[in-house]
Design a protein around this motif. Structure first.
Motif, PDB file in Angstrom:
ATOM      1  N   GLU A 233       0.831  -1.208   0.000  1.00 21.05           N
ATOM      2  CA  GLU A 233       0.000   0.000   0.000  1.00 21.05           C
ATOM      3  C   GLU A 233       0.865   1.257   0.000  1.00 21.05           C
ATOM      4  O   GLU A 233       0.596   2.201  -0.747  1.00 21.05           O
ATOM      5  N   GLU A 234       1.925   1.243   0.798  1.00 17.62           N
ATOM      6  CA  GLU A 234       2.815   2.399   0.844  1.00 17.62           C
ATOM      7  C   GLU A 234       3.518   2.587  -0.498  1.00 17.62           C
ATOM      8  O   GLU A 234       3.629   3.701  -0.997  1.00 17.62           O
ATOM      9  N   ALA A 235       3.965   1.505  -1.088  1.00 20.60           N
ATOM     10  CA  ALA A 235       4.639   1.586  -2.382  1.00 20.60           C
ATOM     11  C   ALA A 235       3.683   2.097  -3.446  1.00 20.60           C
ATOM     12  O   ALA A 235       4.073   2.904  -4.299  1.00 20.60           O
ATOM     13  N   HIS A 236       2.434   1.648  -3.403  1.00 17.91           N
ATOM     14  CA  HIS A 236       1.438   2.095  -4.373  1.00 17.91           C
ATOM     15  C   HIS A 236       1.201   3.596  -4.235  1.00 17.91           C
ATOM     16  O   HIS A 236       1.134   4.316  -5.229  1.00 17.91           O
ATOM     17  N   ALA A 237       1.109   4.070  -3.002  1.00 22.50           N
ATOM     18  CA  ALA A 237       0.880   5.506  -2.765  1.00 22.50           C
ATOM     19  C   ALA A 237       2.063   6.316  -3.276  1.00 22.50           C
ATOM     20  O   ALA A 237       1.881   7.371  -3.919  1.00 22.50           O
ATOM     21  N   ARG A 238       3.265   5.834  -3.038  1.00 23.29           N
ATOM     22  CA  ARG A 238       4.444   6.563  -3.517  1.00 23.29           C
ATOM     23  C   ARG A 238       4.500   6.557  -5.038  1.00 23.29           C
ATOM     24  O   ARG A 238       4.844   7.559  -5.658  1.00 23.29           O
TER      25      ARG A 238
ATOM     26  N   ARG B 288       8.833   7.381 -14.200  1.00 23.46           N
ATOM     27  CA  ARG B 288       7.942   6.355 -13.633  1.00 23.46           C
ATOM     28  C   ARG B 288       8.683   5.027 -13.475  1.00 23.46           C
ATOM     29  O   ARG B 288       8.567   4.357 -12.441  1.00 23.46           O
ATOM     30  N   LEU B 289       9.446   4.654 -14.503  1.00 21.55           N
ATOM     31  CA  LEU B 289      10.192   3.392 -14.427  1.00 21.55           C
ATOM     32  C   LEU B 289      11.243   3.437 -13.319  1.00 21.55           C
ATOM     33  O   LEU B 289      11.423   2.458 -12.578  1.00 21.55           O
ATOM     34  N   GLU B 290      11.920   4.566 -13.203  1.00 17.83           N
ATOM     35  CA  GLU B 290      12.923   4.722 -12.148  1.00 17.83           C
ATOM     36  C   GLU B 290      12.263   4.641 -10.773  1.00 17.83           C
ATOM     37  O   GLU B 290      12.772   3.986  -9.860  1.00 17.83           O
ATOM     38  N   ALA B 291      11.125   5.284 -10.640  1.00 19.43           N
ATOM     39  CA  ALA B 291      10.392   5.243  -9.367  1.00 19.43           C
ATOM     40  C   ALA B 291       9.952   3.815  -9.056  1.00 19.43           C
ATOM     41  O   ALA B 291      10.028   3.367  -7.911  1.00 19.43           O
ATOM     42  N   ARG B 292       9.497   3.103 -10.066  1.00 23.64           N
ATOM     43  CA  ARG B 292       9.080   1.709  -9.862  1.00 23.64           C
ATOM     44  C   ARG B 292      10.263   0.853  -9.401  1.00 23.64           C
ATOM     45  O   ARG B 292      10.131   0.036  -8.499  1.00 23.64           O
ATOM     46  N   ARG B 293      11.418   1.055 -10.049  1.00 26.01           N
ATOM     47  CA  ARG B 293      12.607   0.291  -9.644  1.00 26.01           C
ATOM     48  C   ARG B 293      12.959   0.597  -8.189  1.00 26.01           C
ATOM     49  O   ARG B 293      13.289  -0.308  -7.422  1.00 26.01           O
ATOM     50  N   ASP B 294      12.886   1.867  -7.817  1.00 24.62           N
ATOM     51  CA  ASP B 294      13.194   2.247  -6.438  1.00 24.62           C
ATOM     52  C   ASP B 294      12.217   1.611  -5.460  1.00 24.62           C
ATOM     53  O   ASP B 294      12.622   1.101  -4.406  1.00 24.62           O
ATOM     54  N   VAL B 295      10.941   1.640  -5.798  1.00 24.11           N
ATOM     55  CA  VAL B 295       9.929   1.065  -4.915  1.00 24.11           C
ATOM     56  C   VAL B 295      10.139  -0.449  -4.800  1.00 24.11           C
ATOM     57  O   VAL B 295      10.089  -1.011  -3.700  1.00 24.11           O
ATOM     58  N   LEU B 296      10.376  -1.111  -5.924  1.00 26.73           N
ATOM     59  CA  LEU B 296      10.608  -2.559  -5.888  1.00 26.73           C
ATOM     60  C   LEU B 296      11.853  -2.888  -5.056  1.00 26.73           C
ATOM     61  O   LEU B 296      11.863  -3.861  -4.294  1.00 26.73           O
ATOM     62  N   SER B 297      12.878  -2.070  -5.192  1.00 29.18           N
ATOM     63  CA  SER B 297      14.090  -2.277  -4.405  1.00 29.18           C
ATOM     64  C   SER B 297      13.796  -2.109  -2.916  1.00 29.18           C
ATOM     65  O   SER B 297      14.259  -2.903  -2.087  1.00 29.18           O
ATOM     66  N   ASP B 298      13.012  -1.090  -2.575  1.00 28.87           N
ATOM     67  CA  ASP B 298      12.640  -0.871  -1.175  1.00 28.87           C
ATOM     68  C   ASP B 298      11.821  -2.053  -0.638  1.00 28.87           C
ATOM     69  O   ASP B 298      12.037  -2.503   0.493  1.00 28.87           O
ATOM     70  N   VAL B 299      10.888  -2.528  -1.440  1.00 32.69           N
ATOM     71  CA  VAL B 299      10.061  -3.666  -1.027  1.00 32.69           C
ATOM     72  C   VAL B 299      10.948  -4.887  -0.801  1.00 32.69           C
ATOM     73  O   VAL B 299      10.820  -5.591   0.207  1.00 32.69           O
ATOM     74  N   ARG B 300      11.868  -5.134  -1.705  1.00 33.95           N
ATOM     75  CA  ARG B 300      12.769  -6.282  -1.588  1.00 33.95           C
ATOM     76  C   ARG B 300      13.600  -6.176  -0.306  1.00 33.95           C
ATOM     77  O   ARG B 300      13.744  -7.154   0.436  1.00 33.95           O
TER      78      ARG B 300
END
Length: 193
Positions: free
Chosen positions: A12-17, A74-86
Motif C-alpha cells: 500500500e505504501e509503495a502504491h501511494a508513492r 515512472r520506471l525509475e520510481a518503480r525500480r526504487d519502490v521494488l528495491s525498497d520492497v525487496r
C-alpha cells in the motif's frame, strides 16, 4: 503482526508513492506541452505556412520528449519502490525468530537432504546467529554436522564431499527464486493502473 500484513502495508505504501511520482510526471508533461504551445503561437505570427510545419515538428518533439521523460521517471520510481520492497522483505526474513524460523530452517534442510546418499558425511552451513538452532535440528540427522557460518538471511547450505553436491537452500536463494518468478505480479500489484 503477520508477514502478510507487513507485505500488504508495504504494498500500500509503495502504491501511494508510485501514484505521487506518476502525478509529478504528468504535471511536468503538462508544463512542457504548455511551453510548446506558446512557442507555436510566436512562430505562426512570423510565417504562416513555414511556421505551421515547424510548430508541429517542435510540438511533437517536445511532447515525445516529455512523454519519454515521464516514462523514464515512472520506471525509475518503480525500480526504487521494488528495491525498497525487496529490502523490507529481506529485513523481515532476517528478523524471523522462534518456531517460524525453526520450521523454515527444518524444511529447507529436509529439502536439501534429498540430494545426499545415506551414509554421506554432510556439512551444513548457516547464518552465525542460527548455529544453535541448526545444531539442534541436526541432532535428528545421522552423518550431518554444523560446519560453520554462511553469510545469509537464514536457511542452510549443505554439501558433501562423497556426493560432490552443494545445495544452497538459504532464505536468500528461495527469495531470489520467488522474486524472479513473481516479479511481474508483484509489480502489477504495486502499480495497478
Amino acid at each position: 503482526m503477520s508477514l502478510d500484513t507487513v507485505v500488504e502495508d508495504i504494498r500500500e505504501e509503495a502504491h501511494a508513492r508510485a501514484e505521487d511520482i506518476r502525478a509529478e510526471g504528468e504535471a511536468r508533461a503538462d508544463e512542457i506541452e504548455s511551453a510548446a504551445e506558446e512557442d507555436a503561437e510566436e512562430i505562426r505570427a512570423e510565417a504562416e505556412r513555414e511556421a505551421d510545419r515547424e510548430v508541429e515538428q517542435l510540438r511533437e518533439q517536445r511532447l515525445s520528449s516529455a512523454k519519454l521523460e515521464a516514462k523514464q521517471k515512472r520506471l525509475e520510481a518503480r525500480r526504487d519502490v521494488l528495491s525498497d520492497v525487496r529490502e523490507e522483505v529481506e529485513d523481515e526474513l532476517a528478523a524471523l525468530v522462534g518456531d517460524t524460523r525453526e520450521e523454515l530452517t527444518r524444511a529447507l534442510l529436509e529439502g536439501a537432504s534429498d540430494e545426499f546418499d545415506e551414509g554421506d558425511d554432510v556439512n551444513v552451513y548457516g547464518r552465525a546467529d542460527d548455529e544453535e538452532l541448526i545444531e539442534s535440528i541436526l541432532a535428528d540427522y545421522d552423518g550431518y554436522e554444523y560446519a560453520g557460518e554462511y553469510d545469509c538471511l537464514g536457511g542452510v547450505v549443505v554439501e558433501s564431499d562423497q556426493s560432490r553436491v552443494r545445495v544452497n537452500n538459504t532464505f536468500d536463494s528461495v527469495l531470489e527464486d520467488v522474486w524472479e518468478d513473481n516479479l511481474r505480479e508483484i509489480s502489477n500489484r504495486l502499480f495497478e493502473q
